[in-house]
Scaffold this motif. Sequence first.
Motif, PDB file in Angstrom:
ATOM      1  N   GLY A   1      51.395 -22.632   7.570  1.00 20.64           N
ATOM      2  CA  GLY A   1      51.315 -22.307   9.114  1.00 20.64           C
ATOM      3  C   GLY A   1      52.009 -23.554  10.011  1.00 20.64           C
ATOM      4  O   GLY A   1      52.724 -23.372  10.899  1.00 20.64           O
ATOM      5  N   SER A   2      51.460 -24.742   9.680  1.00 17.99           N
ATOM      6  CA  SER A   2      51.931 -25.910  10.309  1.00 17.99           C
ATOM      7  C   SER A   2      53.427 -26.093  10.277  1.00 17.99           C
ATOM      8  O   SER A   2      53.986 -26.319  11.324  1.00 17.99           O
TER       9      SER A   2
ATOM     10  N   ASN B   1      44.248 -17.134  13.382  1.00 21.21           N
ATOM     11  CA  ASN B   1      44.814 -18.301  14.195  1.00 21.21           C
ATOM     12  C   ASN B   1      46.142 -18.461  14.102  1.00 21.21           C
ATOM     13  O   ASN B   1      46.758 -18.466  12.863  1.00 21.21           O
ATOM     14  N   SER B   2      46.877 -18.598  15.038  1.00 23.09           N
ATOM     15  CA  SER B   2      48.476 -18.822  15.207  1.00 23.09           C
ATOM     16  C   SER B   2      48.962 -20.044  14.164  1.00 23.09           C
ATOM     17  O   SER B   2      48.117 -20.933  14.296  1.00 23.09           O
ATOM     18  N   PRO B   3      50.184 -19.957  13.739  1.00 24.89           N
ATOM     19  CA  PRO B   3      50.886 -18.903  13.229  1.00 24.89           C
ATOM     20  C   PRO B   3      50.309 -17.721  12.348  1.00 24.89           C
ATOM     21  O   PRO B   3      49.874 -18.254  11.207  1.00 24.89           O
ATOM     22  N   SER B   4      50.264 -16.645  12.626  1.00 24.70           N
ATOM     23  CA  SER B   4      49.641 -15.574  11.816  1.00 24.70           C
ATOM     24  C   SER B   4      50.293 -14.283  11.151  1.00 24.70           C
ATOM     25  O   SER B   4      50.918 -13.910  12.089  1.00 24.70           O
ATOM     26  N   THR B   5      50.563 -13.993   9.895  1.00 26.84           N
ATOM     27  CA  THR B   5      51.224 -12.732   9.793  1.00 26.84           C
ATOM     28  C   THR B   5      50.128 -11.849   8.581  1.00 26.84           C
ATOM     29  O   THR B   5      49.703 -12.289   7.786  1.00 26.84           O
ATOM     30  N   VAL B   6      49.751 -10.736   9.115  1.00 28.84           N
ATOM     31  CA  VAL B   6      49.327  -9.839   8.274  1.00 28.84           C
ATOM     32  C   VAL B   6      49.796  -8.579   8.228  1.00 28.84           C
ATOM     33  O   VAL B   6      50.221  -7.908   8.841  1.00 28.84           O
TER      34      VAL B   6
ATOM     35  N   THR C   1      49.699  -8.812   2.382  1.00 29.76           N
ATOM     36  CA  THR C   1      49.738 -10.549   2.568  1.00 29.76           C
ATOM     37  C   THR C   1      49.011 -10.661   3.631  1.00 29.76           C
ATOM     38  O   THR C   1      48.818 -10.032   4.588  1.00 29.76           O
ATOM     39  N   ALA C   2      48.456 -12.170   3.762  1.00 32.00           N
ATOM     40  CA  ALA C   2      47.821 -12.495   5.021  1.00 32.00           C
ATOM     41  C   ALA C   2      47.989 -14.107   5.010  1.00 32.00           C
ATOM     42  O   ALA C   2      47.745 -14.782   3.973  1.00 32.00           O
ATOM     43  N   THR C   3      48.815 -14.608   6.050  1.00 26.13           N
ATOM     44  CA  THR C   3      48.922 -15.926   6.025  1.00 26.13           C
ATOM     45  C   THR C   3      48.417 -16.513   7.625  1.00 26.13           C
ATOM     46  O   THR C   3      48.349 -15.535   8.510  1.00 26.13           O
TER      47      THR C   3
ATOM     48  N   ALA D   1      49.505 -25.149  17.989  1.00 26.07           N
ATOM     49  CA  ALA D   1      48.460 -23.971  17.602  1.00 26.07           C
ATOM     50  C   ALA D   1      47.110 -24.452  17.837  1.00 26.07           C
ATOM     51  O   ALA D   1      46.294 -23.612  17.507  1.00 26.07           O
ATOM     52  N   SER D   2      46.952 -25.622  18.329  1.00 30.75           N
ATOM     53  CA  SER D   2      45.336 -25.817  18.732  1.00 30.75           C
ATOM     54  C   SER D   2      44.611 -24.851  19.404  1.00 30.75           C
ATOM     55  O   SER D   2      45.433 -24.323  20.704  1.00 30.75           O
TER      56      SER D   2
END
Length: 674
Positions: free
Chosen positions: A237-238, A580-585, A541-543, A659-660
């Motif tokens: 994500g970072s 929490n960004s960045p996020s993809t579900v 998927t979930a990131t 992203a904080s």
Amino acid sequence: MRHLSPSAPRAPGRRTLGAVTAALIAAATLTAPATAAAAPAEETAAAGLAPAPPMGFSNRDSTRCRAEFDEAYVKKIADIIVTKGLKDAGYTYVNLDDCWAKPERDAQGRLVPDPVRFPNGIKALADHVHAKGLKFGLLAGAGARTCDPAGFPGSLGHEATDARQFAEWGVDQLTYADCGGGTDAEQRYATMSDALRATGRPVVLTVADQGTGRSWEWDGDTAQVRRTTGDGADTWGSVLTRLKRNLPLAAHAAPGRWNDPDVLHVGGYGLSETQYRSQFSLWSVMAAPLVIGSDLRRLDAVSAEILTNREVIAVDQDPAGRQGEVVSSDGGRWVVSKRLADGSRAVALFNETNRPQHIATTAAAVGLPAATGYKARDLWAALEKGTSGAIAATVPAHGTVLLKVSADRAWAQLPPLLSVTAGGDPVAQPGTTLRIVSTAVNHGGSATGTVTLTLTGRNGWAADAVTPSSTNRLKAGGTLATEWDVSVPADATGRNELTLTTRYRSRDGLSFTSVIPVPVLVGVTRPPAGESHLGDLHPLTATNGWGPVEKDSSNGESGAGDGRPITINGVVYAKGLGVNSPSTVEYYTAGQCARVTAQVGLDDESGTQGTVTFEIWSDHRLAASTPKMTNADAARPLTADVTGAETVRLVVTDGGDGASYDHADWADLKITCA
């Protein structure tokens, strides 16, 4: 700086994804003609202190302020840079982060090195680094105190004195970090820049404000390196957050004015080998400083091989000093093109998604002129192929194929490039037969010899070719399409992967092999008829940027189950997802659903900071999105038409400030299906 997730040391771990194999990369279909317009004189001339992006090491992430950060440690790092071949590859800077000084200045107002950590002083340490043919860097604060919670002395009001000390010590690069110094950042950076110049010692200045001051917009020749993002972490994500913040800033980069998306984490083992190759490839295409943030004391052979790839480094260090520009990014399939000094293009085909993707573009699209044909050199596989103009490859999840493409009169004499794809319904049920179609295309200027495709699986999976899977000759521009019947074992479940192997010969008898994964999901639950809570389904998927995606609670950012009730602007919701960004579900919807609805916003646990945007994707189409949202916003209703979609993706991205604090909620998340 990260405020919600303090970093902890990582134990070495095993990688979970394989590297992009040389065979896969060799099979990538490429193309691109190649003449570039001359760069402006000020961009092609040597840029003084930093004509190329600096390369080196920083201890920030590997030791921070722990007791092990001392003189012996720094000397050990300098030794490793030399003995592991990093110096020969171009890594020259050894940069010390915060915590090297005593908490207070001396009676004369001078900075004092910590006598426990550095008993012989900073100059002696810099001399040791210089004796090895390396350069020495140091961090200072642009405010009254530095960024560490202990608050070491900053240089505000002491710029001239500190600059003279740095010059006396032999500092070659100063990282000037802004933490709470006020609103006049531009002036404070300029003051230190002038003070360094006044010493007569050439010192590269890095503006390190986590991108909050947007220094790339106002900085002329104040600093040679400008941070464009928040502090990085050894998470996928970072990497994505920093990549997406830095990519749009290509117009602001030039020799001596480098955009910096923060350190490399290759060798930290928080990511897979494939992901580390992607970060290194993309940082190089962006002409970013290549500063290693992982612990070099435990650098393994694979990580060393990534960090010392001379051809990829040459893309980063190219004298034209151009940052790569985005050509396309549809559906997480990125094409980034960088103009090189010799007129060729470095082309990165990057797959952001969690499944293999076929990524394609053209020579014209990446900025190359029309030509009969092109030479495409894969910089990881070190192989050259000929192509008539297509640039394409099937790229594994989170992988990058990096190519150098140029016009070439002898392109037809090169081994032809084949691109190979595999498609079909990725979802099956146990004990059934699945139809998959593979396609191999010859993009070269000559016919191949024998081409053979094989589809295999493990643990009882079997594939039979229904149509021919081989040919004695595949002409230039020709296609071999094969239909496969795949028997799904009765006990199969969850995520499975088949392997499609392509073997072919060029007309001069050379043999080539490419391997691409073919994912299949077995036994995935389809949404029930009517309206239901989407978060109750098991995602494909979930990131997440920090911590796991949480069901029916906020994202606490660390371990599973550490969230609180979902609360947006004082309103509590019983159902939904906390991310929490960045996020993809991503969810499988089987083409049977019509609508997704939610109440979206930043969770109250984020405090008063954080900015995000929400997106709902119907397959590869953006179906609904929000403008940038802050903690001051009430929950916003979001509705998306997803009629006919095989999959639905819920995406949260950073609003531009890092992203904080980006704890985002998909509250009251529902889907309506037939």
